[in-house]
Design a protein around this motif. Structure first.
Motif, PDB file in Angstrom:
ATOM      1  N   GLU A   2       0.823  -1.208   0.000  1.00  0.00           N
ATOM      2  CA  GLU A   2       0.000   0.000   0.000  1.00  0.00           C
ATOM      3  C   GLU A   2       0.859   1.261   0.000  1.00  0.00           C
ATOM      4  O   GLU A   2       0.522   2.252  -0.667  1.00  0.00           O
TER       5      GLU A   2
ATOM      6  N   LYS B 216      -6.118 -13.608  -4.441  1.00  0.00           N
ATOM      7  CA  LYS B 216      -6.099 -12.711  -3.280  1.00  0.00           C
ATOM      8  C   LYS B 216      -5.126 -11.560  -3.497  1.00  0.00           C
ATOM      9  O   LYS B 216      -5.422 -10.414  -3.143  1.00  0.00           O
ATOM     10  N   GLN B 217      -3.974 -11.859  -4.094  1.00  0.00           N
ATOM     11  CA  GLN B 217      -3.000 -10.809  -4.360  1.00  0.00           C
ATOM     12  C   GLN B 217      -3.506  -9.874  -5.451  1.00  0.00           C
ATOM     13  O   GLN B 217      -3.261  -8.657  -5.405  1.00  0.00           O
TER      14      GLN B 217
ATOM     15  N   GLU C  80      -6.573  -8.996  -5.952  1.00  0.00           N
ATOM     16  CA  GLU C  80      -7.530  -8.085  -5.312  1.00  0.00           C
ATOM     17  C   GLU C  80      -6.834  -7.093  -4.400  1.00  0.00           C
ATOM     18  O   GLU C  80      -7.229  -5.931  -4.317  1.00  0.00           O
ATOM     19  N   ARG C  81      -5.805  -7.546  -3.716  1.00  0.00           N
ATOM     20  CA  ARG C  81      -5.080  -6.643  -2.815  1.00  0.00           C
ATOM     21  C   ARG C  81      -4.412  -5.517  -3.601  1.00  0.00           C
ATOM     22  O   ARG C  81      -4.432  -4.356  -3.211  1.00  0.00           O
ATOM     23  N   ILE C  82      -3.812  -5.880  -4.736  1.00  0.00           N
ATOM     24  CA  ILE C  82      -3.177  -4.869  -5.587  1.00  0.00           C
ATOM     25  C   ILE C  82      -4.208  -3.904  -6.131  1.00  0.00           C
ATOM     26  O   ILE C  82      -3.988  -2.683  -6.171  1.00  0.00           O
ATOM     27  N   LYS C  83      -5.348  -4.422  -6.557  1.00  0.00           N
ATOM     28  CA  LYS C  83      -6.414  -3.564  -7.075  1.00  0.00           C
ATOM     29  C   LYS C  83      -6.856  -2.550  -6.026  1.00  0.00           C
ATOM     30  O   LYS C  83      -6.976  -1.350  -6.305  1.00  0.00           O
ATOM     31  N   THR C  84      -7.074  -3.014  -4.816  1.00  0.00           N
ATOM     32  CA  THR C  84      -7.530  -2.127  -3.735  1.00  0.00           C
ATOM     33  C   THR C  84      -6.483  -1.075  -3.403  1.00  0.00           C
ATOM     34  O   THR C  84      -6.798   0.100  -3.214  1.00  0.00           O
ATOM     35  N   ALA C  85      -5.235  -1.495  -3.318  1.00  0.00           N
ATOM     36  CA  ALA C  85      -4.160  -0.552  -2.982  1.00  0.00           C
ATOM     37  C   ALA C  85      -4.034   0.536  -4.046  1.00  0.00           C
ATOM     38  O   ALA C  85      -3.835   1.715  -3.731  1.00  0.00           O
TER      39      ALA C  85
ATOM     40  N   ASN D 226      -7.089   2.936  -3.739  1.00  0.00           N
ATOM     41  CA  ASN D 226      -7.001   3.792  -2.552  1.00  0.00           C
ATOM     42  C   ASN D 226      -5.981   4.909  -2.737  1.00  0.00           C
ATOM     43  O   ASN D 226      -6.121   5.987  -2.143  1.00  0.00           O
TER      44      ASN D 226
ATOM     45  N   TRP E   6      -7.811  -5.343 -12.912  1.00  0.00           N
ATOM     46  CA  TRP E   6      -7.135  -4.110 -12.510  1.00  0.00           C
ATOM     47  C   TRP E   6      -7.560  -2.888 -13.317  1.00  0.00           C
ATOM     48  O   TRP E   6      -7.190  -1.767 -12.977  1.00  0.00           O
TER      49      TRP E   6
END
Length: 303
Positions: free
Chosen positions: A62, A85-86, A88-93, A96, A139
């Motif tokens: 992040e 999972k990674q 989605e985590r990259i997309k969210t970061a 944000n 993404w």
């Protein structure tokens, strides 16, 4: 991979080893301060991006995206990952931090090139590209970078040309379905060695979903990037940028070395390209990354 020059590993060269913190204090900064040409003298608008691997690997994910925003980037290019999972985590970061992931780097086709005569390699290469396209869709990226083929003692130029086109054609329906362009990049793979041939290779697909990803630094060993840009014209989907020293035959930082960056910028403007130019350099700390960002600003302004 070890038998070819791998564009992902060029950072191990001696020249790139010095591109760390010291660059932020280099004499190049003094030259930057004295140069100025208004960016609005160009009709095209360029966006600034880094390959995500340039950010410190030990920094939380992040925080890397936040740093990208803080140093003035519009977007980043991220290599494909196959862990949902990674993804989605990259997309969210990225969301944000208000940073666009504009392109996905497919990494399967150095190891499993579409020029191979091994059906297993082709199957794995196709799977890698499918993963890259699917990741790009999640993404919100509009492009997937592809190294199309590798010529070597076992693979002739003719075979590399014909095999790679055959297998890439298989991916175009999926690219069209997802609305994502597959962009062929020029690399040190002994393939597509002239701008006329590169243009022909792209044209033979006759598809808006197959275009060129032009790397300014990669071409400087055996050509002039401004010439290639003016030849490829609107076939170019994206740009990678890095410096190259022709005398030492090694990659260097942006605006160091032998490339005529003002002429490159004029060529980009002449072909009417507006979009991302993405730095592909070594990993470094915040000071180094801010320095690279400033160097790109000067290129955008025509300096």
């Amino acid at each position: 991979m070890k038998t070819y020059f791998n564009r992902r590993n060029f950072l191990g060269t001696a020249g790139m080893a010095v591109l760390g913190t010291a660059l932020a204090e280099s004499k190049g900064n003094e030259a930057m301060a004295s140069e100025s040409e208004p960016a609005d003298s160009f009709k095209t608008k360029l966006k600034k991006a880094f390959c995500f691997r340039m950010f410190p690997g030990e920094m939380p994910l992040e925080d890397r995206f936040k740093l990208a925003r803080d140093i003035g980037l519009d977007g980043v290019e991220v290599k494909a990952v196959d862990d949902p999972k990674q993804v989605e985590r990259i997309k969210t970061a990225a969301e944000n931090a208000s940073i666009e992931i504009h392109s996905v780097m497919n990494i399967a086709n150095w190891k499993y090139p579409f020029s191979s005569d091994n059906p297993s390699d082709i199957s794995k290469g196709i799977k890698g590209m499918e993963t890259s396209l699917q990741t790009a869709k999640v993404w919100g990226a509009d492009t997937v970078l592809l190294v199309p083929a590798v010529v070597n003692p076992k693979t002739s130029y003719r075979d590399a040309y014909m095999r790679s086109q055959t297998h890439i054609h298989k991916l175009l329906p999926l690219a069209k379905e997802m609305g994502i362009v597959i962009a062929i990049e020029n690399v040190w793979n002994k393939f597509l060695l002239s701008p006329l041939e590169f243009a022909r290779y792209v044209d033979e697909f006759d598809s808006p979903y197959l275009q060129a990803y032009f790397d300014v630094g990669n071409i400087a060993l055996y050509g002039y990037p401004q010439d290639w840009i003016r030849t490829l014209k609107d076939r170019i989907r994206k740009f990678h940028i890095k410096g190259f020293d022709a005398e030492r035959k090694q990659f260097v930082n942006i605006r160091d070395g032998s490339i005529d960056w003002p002429e490159v910028r004029r060529a980009i403007d002449e072909i009417g390209y507006s979009g991302y130019i993405t730095a592909e350099l070594s990993q470094g700390n915040e000071s180094y990354l801010r320095d690279v960002s400033k160097r790109i600003d000067l290129i955008i302004s025509g300096n």
